[in-house]
Structure formats: structure tokens, C-alpha cells
Design an enzyme around this catalytic site. Structure first.
Site, PDB file in Angstrom:
ATOM      1  N   ARG A 225      43.227 -20.095  -7.388  1.00  0.00           N
ATOM      2  CA  ARG A 225      44.566 -20.854  -7.649  1.00  0.00           C
ATOM      3  C   ARG A 225      45.241 -21.239  -6.574  1.00  0.00           C
ATOM      4  O   ARG A 225      44.892 -20.493  -5.565  1.00  0.00           O
ATOM      5  CB  ARG A 225      45.495 -19.884  -8.523  1.00  0.00           C
ATOM      6  CG  ARG A 225      45.075 -19.772  -9.967  1.00  0.00           C
ATOM      7  CD  ARG A 225      45.253 -20.901 -10.694  1.00  0.00           C
ATOM      8  NE  ARG A 225      44.999 -20.700 -12.132  1.00  0.00           N
ATOM      9  CZ  ARG A 225      43.752 -20.886 -13.050  1.00  0.00           C
ATOM     10  NH1 ARG A 225      42.936 -21.245 -12.215  1.00  0.00           N
ATOM     11  NH2 ARG A 225      43.525 -20.348 -14.269  1.00  0.00           N
ATOM     12  N   HIS A 273      39.756 -29.097  -9.346  1.00  0.00           N
ATOM     13  CA  HIS A 273      39.607 -28.090 -10.312  1.00  0.00           C
ATOM     14  C   HIS A 273      38.570 -28.113 -11.211  1.00  0.00           C
ATOM     15  O   HIS A 273      38.711 -28.246 -12.530  1.00  0.00           O
ATOM     16  CB  HIS A 273      40.958 -28.020 -10.976  1.00  0.00           C
ATOM     17  CG  HIS A 273      41.248 -26.604 -11.549  1.00  0.00           C
ATOM     18  ND1 HIS A 273      42.294 -25.990 -11.371  1.00  0.00           N
ATOM     19  CD2 HIS A 273      40.397 -25.617 -12.079  1.00  0.00           C
ATOM     20  CE1 HIS A 273      42.788 -24.569 -12.001  1.00  0.00           C
ATOM     21  NE2 HIS A 273      41.137 -24.536 -12.240  1.00  0.00           N
TER      22      HIS A 273
HETATM   23  P1  NAP Z   1      38.699 -10.952 -14.163  1.00  0.00           P
HETATM   24  O1  NAP Z   1      37.500 -10.550 -14.805  1.00  0.00           O
HETATM   25  O2  NAP Z   1      39.910 -10.441 -14.755  1.00  0.00           O
HETATM   26  O3  NAP Z   1      38.505 -10.462 -12.504  1.00  0.00           O
HETATM   27  C1  NAP Z   1      39.852 -10.386 -11.837  1.00  0.00           C
HETATM   28  C2  NAP Z   1      39.322  -9.578 -10.728  1.00  0.00           C
HETATM   29  O4  NAP Z   1      40.136  -9.520  -9.741  1.00  0.00           O
HETATM   30  C3  NAP Z   1      39.096  -8.117 -11.142  1.00  0.00           C
HETATM   31  O5  NAP Z   1      38.038  -7.553 -10.230  1.00  0.00           O
HETATM   32  C4  NAP Z   1      40.589  -7.448 -10.641  1.00  0.00           C
HETATM   33  O6  NAP Z   1      40.322  -6.049 -10.088  1.00  0.00           O
HETATM   34  C5  NAP Z   1      40.726  -8.148  -9.470  1.00  0.00           C
HETATM   35  N1  NAP Z   1      42.213  -8.168  -8.953  1.00  0.00           N
HETATM   36  C6  NAP Z   1      43.223  -8.559  -9.693  1.00  0.00           C
HETATM   37  N2  NAP Z   1      44.554  -8.299  -9.169  1.00  0.00           N
HETATM   38  C7  NAP Z   1      44.202  -7.572  -7.940  1.00  0.00           C
HETATM   39  C8  NAP Z   1      44.938  -7.161  -6.712  1.00  0.00           C
HETATM   40  N3  NAP Z   1      46.520  -7.289  -6.926  1.00  0.00           N
HETATM   41  N4  NAP Z   1      44.166  -6.909  -5.741  1.00  0.00           N
HETATM   42  C9  NAP Z   1      42.963  -6.661  -5.715  1.00  0.00           C
HETATM   43  N5  NAP Z   1      41.937  -7.208  -6.716  1.00  0.00           N
HETATM   44  C10 NAP Z   1      42.751  -7.605  -7.809  1.00  0.00           C
HETATM   45  O7  NAP Z   1      38.843 -12.374 -13.869  1.00  0.00           O
HETATM   46  P2  NAP Z   1      37.612 -13.587 -13.882  1.00  0.00           P
HETATM   47  O8  NAP Z   1      37.258 -14.102 -15.020  1.00  0.00           O
HETATM   48  O9  NAP Z   1      36.679 -13.068 -12.863  1.00  0.00           O
HETATM   49  O10 NAP Z   1      38.584 -14.654 -13.124  1.00  0.00           O
HETATM   50  C11 NAP Z   1      39.180 -14.682 -11.939  1.00  0.00           C
HETATM   51  C12 NAP Z   1      39.930 -15.981 -11.555  1.00  0.00           C
HETATM   52  O11 NAP Z   1      39.276 -17.092 -11.311  1.00  0.00           O
HETATM   53  C13 NAP Z   1      41.086 -16.544 -12.730  1.00  0.00           C
HETATM   54  O12 NAP Z   1      42.081 -15.877 -13.148  1.00  0.00           O
HETATM   55  C14 NAP Z   1      41.070 -18.024 -12.496  1.00  0.00           C
HETATM   56  O13 NAP Z   1      42.422 -18.005 -11.678  1.00  0.00           O
HETATM   57  C15 NAP Z   1      39.948 -18.274 -11.653  1.00  0.00           C
HETATM   58  N6  NAP Z   1      39.032 -19.323 -12.293  1.00  0.00           N
HETATM   59  C16 NAP Z   1      38.983 -20.389 -11.473  1.00  0.00           C
HETATM   60  C17 NAP Z   1      38.198 -21.267 -12.336  1.00  0.00           C
HETATM   61  C18 NAP Z   1      38.225 -22.968 -11.560  1.00  0.00           C
HETATM   62  O14 NAP Z   1      37.691 -23.420 -11.867  1.00  0.00           O
HETATM   63  N7  NAP Z   1      38.598 -23.021 -10.330  1.00  0.00           N
HETATM   64  C19 NAP Z   1      37.455 -21.097 -13.338  1.00  0.00           C
HETATM   65  C20 NAP Z   1      37.564 -19.898 -13.920  1.00  0.00           C
HETATM   66  C21 NAP Z   1      38.388 -19.039 -13.360  1.00  0.00           C
HETATM   67  P3  NAP Z   1      39.904  -4.873 -11.100  1.00  0.00           P
HETATM   68  O15 NAP Z   1      38.443  -5.041 -11.473  1.00  0.00           O
HETATM   69  O16 NAP Z   1      40.055  -3.565 -10.396  1.00  0.00           O
HETATM   70  O17 NAP Z   1      40.592  -4.944 -12.455  1.00  0.00           O
HETATM   71  C1  GLV Z   2      40.149 -22.326 -15.027  1.00  0.00           C
HETATM   72  O1  GLV Z   2      40.730 -22.467 -13.949  1.00  0.00           O
HETATM   73  C2  GLV Z   2      40.354 -21.053 -15.447  1.00  0.00           C
HETATM   74  O2  GLV Z   2      41.149 -20.075 -15.415  1.00  0.00           O
HETATM   75  O3  GLV Z   2      39.379 -20.764 -16.372  1.00  0.00           O
END
Ligand code: NAP
Ligand code: GLV
Length: 310
Positions: A225, A273
Site C-alpha cells: 500500500r 496497482h
Molecule cells: P496475510 O496473509 O494476512 O499476511 C500478512 C503478513 O503480514 C503476515 O505474515 C503478518 O504476520 C504480517 N504482519 C502484519 N502486521 C505486521 C506487523 N505489524 N509487523 C510485522 N508483520 C506483520 O496478507 P496477504 O494475503 O499476504 O496480503 C498482504 C498485503 O498485500 C495485503 O494486505 C495488501 O495490502 C497487499 N496486496 C497488494 C496487492 C497489489 O496488487 N498491490 C494485491 C494483493 C495484496 P503474521 O504471519 O505473524 O500474522
Molecule cells: C489488492 O490490492 C488487494 O489487497 O488484494
């Protein structure tokens, strides 16, 4: 279940409704329109839903977000506190985001960016072979996306570290957990890849203090983000040479305003994005499975923890 699809920006809403209806033939699914809202929906599939959704649909119990990140959703003023929010778990995005990171890392580590420049000058000059140990990768976030990104680089024999809140393990990578270990994680990282959720704890985490702790000549890939990044600190780090470059996919204001300095910066590569886009079939399959599980009164995964905000 009475299910609606509500989005302000999704480009193919009818397609989502069609595939959802196919996956859940005995449920009623319709495209939500505030002008004909019935107020009877129990669940909504959403991406950037209209502001009036929650007032007009007071019986909603479940919200299925078409993205992984729920930061914008959690800021919506009328979001009911007792609504269960379910985020997409991968939905085809993890592979795309691993590809995104690989593309930009290779431009640096293999010199493909330099070769593109050389071609413009018809210059034949082979660069030295890549020493992977000189390109240690650090992935912030070890969830659905971070784990996939890290695994890809582990498979290519780059040194890989992952940093998460709880120190979640990824095979072949060195795992760090929590704020006290952030410095050690950064100190061994040259290519910093951010896939954290945006929360009060992670807001502004890509800042001068973070950049200063990285290995020299570091590179930033922000696929999460815009709110994670202090933009002025990035520009200063590029100017001073602390960072060699950055690939950015998400921004505080989207679309990025045409006057923004990132557009023309020679060492910033940006995308609109688009690092990971939820795939219709995979995402619908996942949501349909969860709706069926709820019908059987079973627990489902992917429920957002309102306290952690992810
Ligand atoms: P997820 O499965 O919920 O994983 C989040 C990870 O972040 C977990 O490992 C979590 O730790 C860690 N985390 C959260 N808060 C933290 C903190 N304060 N300090 C250190 N680590 C922390 O999420 P995801 O599915 O991988 O997605 C992650 C993010 O990618 C989304 O929230 C979104 O913003 C972004 N995203 C972007 C796009 C794009 O097209 N640009 C697409 C999809 C997603 P734990 O494992 O210990 O809980
Ligand atoms: C895209 O940015 C997502 O959070 O899936």
C-alpha cells in the site's frame, strides 16, 4: 443466502455475478444497485463498495472482500462493528506478485535494465555473472503472498529472510518476528520487498530509518500500500544513493496524480496497482466454498481480525 455484488470500480461486475451464480446455483445473487436496494441481503461480495451500502442493507452478516487488503474497507464510516469481514486468501494473486518481484529483482541483479539501456546505444557489453549472495532478499510479510514471494527466491537460491509479526516460518528462509527483530532483518537485506497489510503498526514503515538499516546499494519493491511509504524519504534516499532504485505498485492517491514526481523519476518504476489481480474463477470458488461451509455452520478461514486490522 441472499447475496449481492457491490463495487464502485470493478470493471466486469456482471462477470463476477455470473460466475458466482454458477458456483452457488441455489442462492440468489444480484448486482447491487442503490436505487433498487431491497434491504434484505445477508452477504455481500465487495471491492470498494458504495458508501451507502451499509445503511441500505442493514441485514448484512458477511462481507467477502475481493482483495487481500482490507485497510480501505475498515475506514468506511458506516461499517457495522458486528459484520464478519472475509478477505481473499491468495485468489491467484500470490503467483502474480511473486512474478512482479522477480521481474524487478532480475532487472537489478542480472542487469537486464542496463542491457535495455545498452541496446538503445547498440552497445555489446557483457556484465559480470550474478553472485546471488550479493543480492539478499528481505520480504516484509509472511502471509499468503509474502510466503509465496519468499519461496520463489528460495527456489532460485537467493539468500532470503522474512519478517512478520509472529516470526512465521517459510522453508529455506530465515524468519524474523516482531519489532525487536526488524533491525537484524533489515541489516541482512539488500532487496526489500513489502507485502504487509496496512495497519496502524505498519503505516509509514518504509521510511528513512528503515532505508538506513539496509545493506548498501539497496532496492525497494513496494507491492502493498502507498500508506506504507514515506514518499519524501524515498526521494531523499534515491537522491543520496542510499537506495539504487524502487519499484512501486501502490500509492496513497490512486490514480497517481500526473504532476507527481514519481512519474518522471529515472530510478522509480511504477505500475498502476496491478501487481496482483484477483482471478474470477479462483476467487469465486473460494467464496462459494466458504458460503457453503457457513451454511453447514462450520468455521471458515480468512476472517479479518478487527483488532489486528488484517
Ligand atoms: P496475510 O496473509 O494476512 O499476511 C500478512 C503478513 O503480514 C503476515 O505474515 C503478518 O504476520 C504480517 N504482519 C502484519 N502486521 C505486521 C506487523 N505489524 N509487523 C510485522 N508483520 C506483520 O496478507 P496477504 O494475503 O499476504 O496480503 C498482504 C498485503 O498485500 C495485503 O494486505 C495488501 O495490502 C497487499 N496486496 C497488494 C496487492 C497489489 O496488487 N498491490 C494485491 C494483493 C495484496 P503474521 O504471519 O505473524 O500474522
Ligand atoms: C489488492 O490490492 C488487494 O489487497 O488484494
Amino acid at each position: 443466502m441472499d447475496l449481492i455484488f457491490a463495487s464502485r470500480h470493478e470493471s466486469q461486475p456482471q462477470e463476477w455475478v455470473r460466475v458466482l451464480q454458477q458456483a452457488l446455483p441455489s442462492d440468489s445473487i444480484r448486482l447491487w444497485d442503490p436505487r433498487s436496494a431491497t434491504g434484505t441481503a445477508q452477504a455481500a461480495v465487495v471491492w470498494e463498495p458504495p458508501a451507502e451500502l451499509f445503511q441500505r442493507e442493514p441485514h448484512l452478516k458477511y462481507l467477502f472482500n475481493l482483495g487481500a487488503g482490507v485497510d480501505a474497507l475498515l475506514q468506511m464510516p458506516d461499517l457495522p462493528q458486528d459484520l464478519t469481514i472475509v478477505r481473499v486468501e491468495d485468489g491467484g494473486m500470490a503467483d502474480q506478485m511473486a512474478e512482479y518481484a522477480l521481474y524487478y529483482l532480475l532487472k537489478e541483479s542480472r542487469g537486464f535494465g542496463r542491457y535495455a539501456e545498452q541496446q538503445k546505444q547498440s552497445r555489446w557489453h557483457r556484465l559480470a555473472a550474478t553472485q546471488r549472495e550479493q543480492w539478499p532478499v528481505g520480504v516484509m510479510g509472511a502471509g499468503h503472498i509474502g510466503a509465496r514471494v519468499a519461496s520463489l527466491f528460495v527456489g532460485l537460491n537467493y539468500p532470503v529472510a522474512v519478517w512478520s509479526r509472529t516470526g512465521r516460518a517459510v522453508a529455506g528462509a530465515q524468519a524474523y518476528g516482531g519489532d525487536p527483530s526488524l533491525g537484524a532483518f533489515l541489516a541482512q537485506t539488500r532487496v526489500l520487498i513489502n507485502v504487509l497489510p496496512l495497519t496502524p503498526e505498519t503505516q509509514g514503515i518504509l521510511c528513512q530509518r528503515t532505508f538506513e538499516q539496509l545493506r548498501p546499494d539497496a532496492y525497494l519493491i513496494n507491492m502493498a500500500r502507498g500508506g506504507h511509504l514515506i514518499e519524501s524519504d524515498l526521494l531523499a534516499a534515491l537522491e543520496s544513493g542510499r537506495l539504487r532504485g524502487a519499484a512501486l505498485d501502490a500509492f496513497v492517491h490512486e490514480p497517481l496524480p500526473v504532476s507527481h514526481p514519481f512519474w518522471a523519476h529515472p530510478r522509480i518504476q511504477l505500475t498502476p496497482h496491478a501487481a496482483g489481480i484477483s482471478l474470477v474463477e479462483q476467487t469465486v470458488h473460494q467464496i462459494a466454498d466458504k458460503i457453503r461451509a457457513l451454511g453447514r455452520r462450520e468455521a471458515i478461514s480468512g476472517v479479518v481480525d478487527r483488532t489486528r486490522q488484517y
